[in-house]
Design a protein around this motif. Structure first.
Motif, PDB file in Angstrom:
ATOM      1  N   ALA A 137      30.801  40.528  50.270  1.00  0.00           N
ATOM      2  CA  ALA A 137      32.095  40.828  49.245  1.00  0.00           C
ATOM      3  C   ALA A 137      32.225  42.376  49.550  1.00  0.00           C
ATOM      4  O   ALA A 137      31.404  43.119  49.401  1.00  0.00           O
ATOM      5  N   VAL A 138      33.406  42.706  49.447  1.00  0.00           N
ATOM      6  CA  VAL A 138      33.784  44.116  49.458  1.00  0.00           C
ATOM      7  C   VAL A 138      34.885  44.459  48.465  1.00  0.00           C
ATOM      8  O   VAL A 138      35.751  43.833  48.180  1.00  0.00           O
ATOM      9  N   ASN A 139      34.697  45.679  47.642  1.00  0.00           N
ATOM     10  CA  ASN A 139      35.660  46.369  46.856  1.00  0.00           C
ATOM     11  C   ASN A 139      36.858  46.131  47.352  1.00  0.00           C
ATOM     12  O   ASN A 139      36.903  46.810  48.477  1.00  0.00           O
ATOM     13  N   ALA A 140      37.774  45.837  46.683  1.00  0.00           N
ATOM     14  CA  ALA A 140      39.225  45.690  47.027  1.00  0.00           C
ATOM     15  C   ALA A 140      39.808  47.179  47.657  1.00  0.00           C
ATOM     16  O   ALA A 140      40.349  47.085  48.368  1.00  0.00           O
ATOM     17  N   ASP A 141      39.377  48.069  47.140  1.00  0.00           N
ATOM     18  CA  ASP A 141      39.723  49.415  47.137  1.00  0.00           C
ATOM     19  C   ASP A 141      39.217  50.229  48.417  1.00  0.00           C
ATOM     20  O   ASP A 141      39.712  50.865  49.012  1.00  0.00           O
ATOM     21  N   TYR A 142      37.990  49.387  49.119  1.00  0.00           N
ATOM     22  CA  TYR A 142      37.586  49.640  50.412  1.00  0.00           C
ATOM     23  C   TYR A 142      37.831  48.885  51.370  1.00  0.00           C
ATOM     24  O   TYR A 142      37.403  48.985  52.657  1.00  0.00           O
ATOM     25  N   GLN A 143      38.498  47.660  51.341  1.00  0.00           N
ATOM     26  CA  GLN A 143      38.955  46.752  52.270  1.00  0.00           C
ATOM     27  C   GLN A 143      39.595  47.409  53.411  1.00  0.00           C
ATOM     28  O   GLN A 143      40.300  48.221  53.166  1.00  0.00           O
ATOM     29  N   GLY A 144      39.405  46.766  54.744  1.00  0.00           N
ATOM     30  CA  GLY A 144      40.173  47.346  55.826  1.00  0.00           C
ATOM     31  C   GLY A 144      39.548  48.604  56.642  1.00  0.00           C
ATOM     32  O   GLY A 144      39.965  49.107  57.518  1.00  0.00           O
ATOM     33  N   GLN A 145      38.407  48.853  56.131  1.00  0.00           N
ATOM     34  CA  GLN A 145      37.541  49.958  56.796  1.00  0.00           C
ATOM     35  C   GLN A 145      36.242  49.432  57.379  1.00  0.00           C
ATOM     36  O   GLN A 145      35.125  50.197  57.468  1.00  0.00           O
ATOM     37  N   HIS A 146      36.011  48.205  57.875  1.00  0.00           N
ATOM     38  CA  HIS A 146      35.118  47.673  58.526  1.00  0.00           C
ATOM     39  C   HIS A 146      33.755  47.510  57.835  1.00  0.00           C
ATOM     40  O   HIS A 146      32.769  47.326  58.349  1.00  0.00           O
ATOM     41  N   ILE A 147      33.819  47.427  56.478  1.00  0.00           N
ATOM     42  CA  ILE A 147      32.586  47.089  55.576  1.00  0.00           C
ATOM     43  C   ILE A 147      32.433  45.820  55.705  1.00  0.00           C
ATOM     44  O   ILE A 147      31.015  45.451  55.750  1.00  0.00           O
ATOM     45  N   GLY A 148      33.052  44.839  55.592  1.00  0.00           N
ATOM     46  CA  GLY A 148      32.676  43.499  55.696  1.00  0.00           C
ATOM     47  C   GLY A 148      32.215  43.167  57.056  1.00  0.00           C
ATOM     48  O   GLY A 148      31.154  42.507  57.389  1.00  0.00           O
ATOM     49  N   ASP A 159      22.467  49.838  41.997  1.00  0.00           N
ATOM     50  CA  ASP A 159      22.737  49.590  40.670  1.00  0.00           C
ATOM     51  C   ASP A 159      23.236  48.135  40.548  1.00  0.00           C
ATOM     52  O   ASP A 159      24.311  48.064  41.126  1.00  0.00           O
ATOM     53  N   PHE A 160      22.594  47.125  39.927  1.00  0.00           N
ATOM     54  CA  PHE A 160      23.060  45.906  40.174  1.00  0.00           C
ATOM     55  C   PHE A 160      24.138  45.569  39.273  1.00  0.00           C
ATOM     56  O   PHE A 160      24.801  44.538  39.323  1.00  0.00           O
ATOM     57  N   GLN A 161      24.641  46.445  38.281  1.00  0.00           N
ATOM     58  CA  GLN A 161      25.840  46.129  37.548  1.00  0.00           C
ATOM     59  C   GLN A 161      26.840  46.544  38.514  1.00  0.00           C
ATOM     60  O   GLN A 161      27.885  45.567  38.388  1.00  0.00           O
ATOM     61  N   GLN A 162      26.772  47.623  39.514  1.00  0.00           N
ATOM     62  CA  GLN A 162      27.852  47.895  40.473  1.00  0.00           C
ATOM     63  C   GLN A 162      27.810  46.543  41.397  1.00  0.00           C
ATOM     64  O   GLN A 162      29.091  46.153  41.927  1.00  0.00           O
ATOM     65  N   VAL A 163      26.687  45.819  42.019  1.00  0.00           N
ATOM     66  CA  VAL A 163      26.863  44.695  42.804  1.00  0.00           C
ATOM     67  C   VAL A 163      27.599  43.522  42.157  1.00  0.00           C
ATOM     68  O   VAL A 163      28.382  43.080  42.807  1.00  0.00           O
ATOM     69  N   ALA A 164      27.155  43.227  40.784  1.00  0.00           N
ATOM     70  CA  ALA A 164      27.828  42.317  40.203  1.00  0.00           C
ATOM     71  C   ALA A 164      29.358  42.530  39.990  1.00  0.00           C
ATOM     72  O   ALA A 164      29.918  41.515  39.993  1.00  0.00           O
ATOM     73  N   ASP A 165      29.662  43.665  39.917  1.00  0.00           N
ATOM     74  CA  ASP A 165      31.170  44.079  39.654  1.00  0.00           C
ATOM     75  C   ASP A 165      32.009  43.821  41.008  1.00  0.00           C
ATOM     76  O   ASP A 165      33.144  43.400  40.886  1.00  0.00           O
ATOM     77  N   VAL A 166      31.254  44.288  42.112  1.00  0.00           N
ATOM     78  CA  VAL A 166      31.618  43.872  43.562  1.00  0.00           C
ATOM     79  C   VAL A 166      31.868  42.542  43.727  1.00  0.00           C
ATOM     80  O   VAL A 166      32.981  41.851  44.201  1.00  0.00           O
ATOM     81  N   LEU A 167      30.683  41.657  43.354  1.00  0.00           N
ATOM     82  CA  LEU A 167      31.108  39.897  43.447  1.00  0.00           C
ATOM     83  C   LEU A 167      32.100  39.556  42.434  1.00  0.00           C
ATOM     84  O   LEU A 167      32.963  38.810  42.954  1.00  0.00           O
ATOM     85  N   HIS A 168      32.150  39.939  41.308  1.00  0.00           N
ATOM     86  CA  HIS A 168      33.215  39.808  40.335  1.00  0.00           C
ATOM     87  C   HIS A 168      34.719  39.839  40.728  1.00  0.00           C
ATOM     88  O   HIS A 168      35.535  39.060  40.663  1.00  0.00           O
ATOM     89  N   SER A 169      34.792  41.152  41.232  1.00  0.00           N
ATOM     90  CA  SER A 169      35.929  41.596  41.785  1.00  0.00           C
ATOM     91  C   SER A 169      36.505  40.621  42.800  1.00  0.00           C
ATOM     92  O   SER A 169      37.855  40.677  42.975  1.00  0.00           O
ATOM     93  N   ALA A 170      35.823  40.275  43.878  1.00  0.00           N
ATOM     94  CA  ALA A 170      35.967  39.557  44.961  1.00  0.00           C
ATOM     95  C   ALA A 170      35.998  37.969  44.712  1.00  0.00           C
ATOM     96  O   ALA A 170      36.265  37.062  45.554  1.00  0.00           O
ATOM     97  N   GLY A 171      35.900  37.586  43.375  1.00  0.00           N
ATOM     98  CA  GLY A 171      36.130  36.263  43.240  1.00  0.00           C
ATOM     99  C   GLY A 171      34.687  35.447  43.328  1.00  0.00           C
ATOM    100  O   GLY A 171      34.751  34.426  43.284  1.00  0.00           O
TER     101      GLY A 171
END
Length: 161
Positions: free
Chosen positions: A76-87, A15-27
């Motif tokens: 970019a990684v959603n802030a709520d999921y950082q620190g879980q080796h996603i990046g 869902d590209f709205q979700q992709v855009a939201d992740v990018l936006h939240s990461a600045g």
């Protein structure tokens, strides 16, 4: 450690709205322009999306000729999921898909040490041109430390160029 999320590389399955939201939240995007986000990812040679069930929580993309050159963008990684080796998973997936070629990376000054862990080195000869940048966005980039001062020369260059 078991990675509990799904690695998706098919742009038709996100869902590209979700992709855009992740990018936006990461600045990494000044707004959530979904059409521009979708176009940039679909026009990329390699895309990586990390999903928690149906929710996109991390993204990254690359442009490459698969022969000698590649470039990584929009990790970019959603802030709520950082620190879980996603990046880490995004970066290593992109690097594996471009194994054996030269790769450039454009990143925020605050993440320099992160990418050094993956073998990236800073370059003295890279330039950036932001033709779509507004005066405000370019000023923000200068204030954040993306640019060296105009006409800056390293000591080793002084008097040579």
């Amino acid at each position: 450690m078991t990675f509990k999320y799904t690695i998706e590389t098919d742009s038709d399955k996100v869902d590209f709205q979700q992709v855009a939201d992740v990018l936006h939240s990461a600045g990494l995007a000044s707004n959530t322009d979904v059409k521009q986000t979708e176009k940039s990812f679909r026009n990329s040679d390699i895309t990586v999306y990390i999903k928690d069930r149906n929710k996109v929580i991390g993204v990254g993309r690359a442009l490459t000729d698969f022969v000698s050159q590649g470039a990584i963008y929009n990790v970019a990684v959603n802030a709520d999921y950082q620190g879980q080796h996603i990046g880490h998973t995004i970066i290593t997936t992109l690097l594996e898909k471009m194994k054996g070629i030269n790769i450039i990376l454009y990143t925020h000054p605050q993440t320099l040490t992160l990418y050094e862990k993956y073998g990236f080195r800073r370059s003295k000869t890279a330039f950036a041109y932001f033709g779509h940048g507004t005066p405000e966005s370019l000023q923000w980039m200068e204030d954040e430390g993306f640019f060296l001062p105009e006409k800056y020369r390293f000591d080793s260059e002084k008097g040579r160029y």
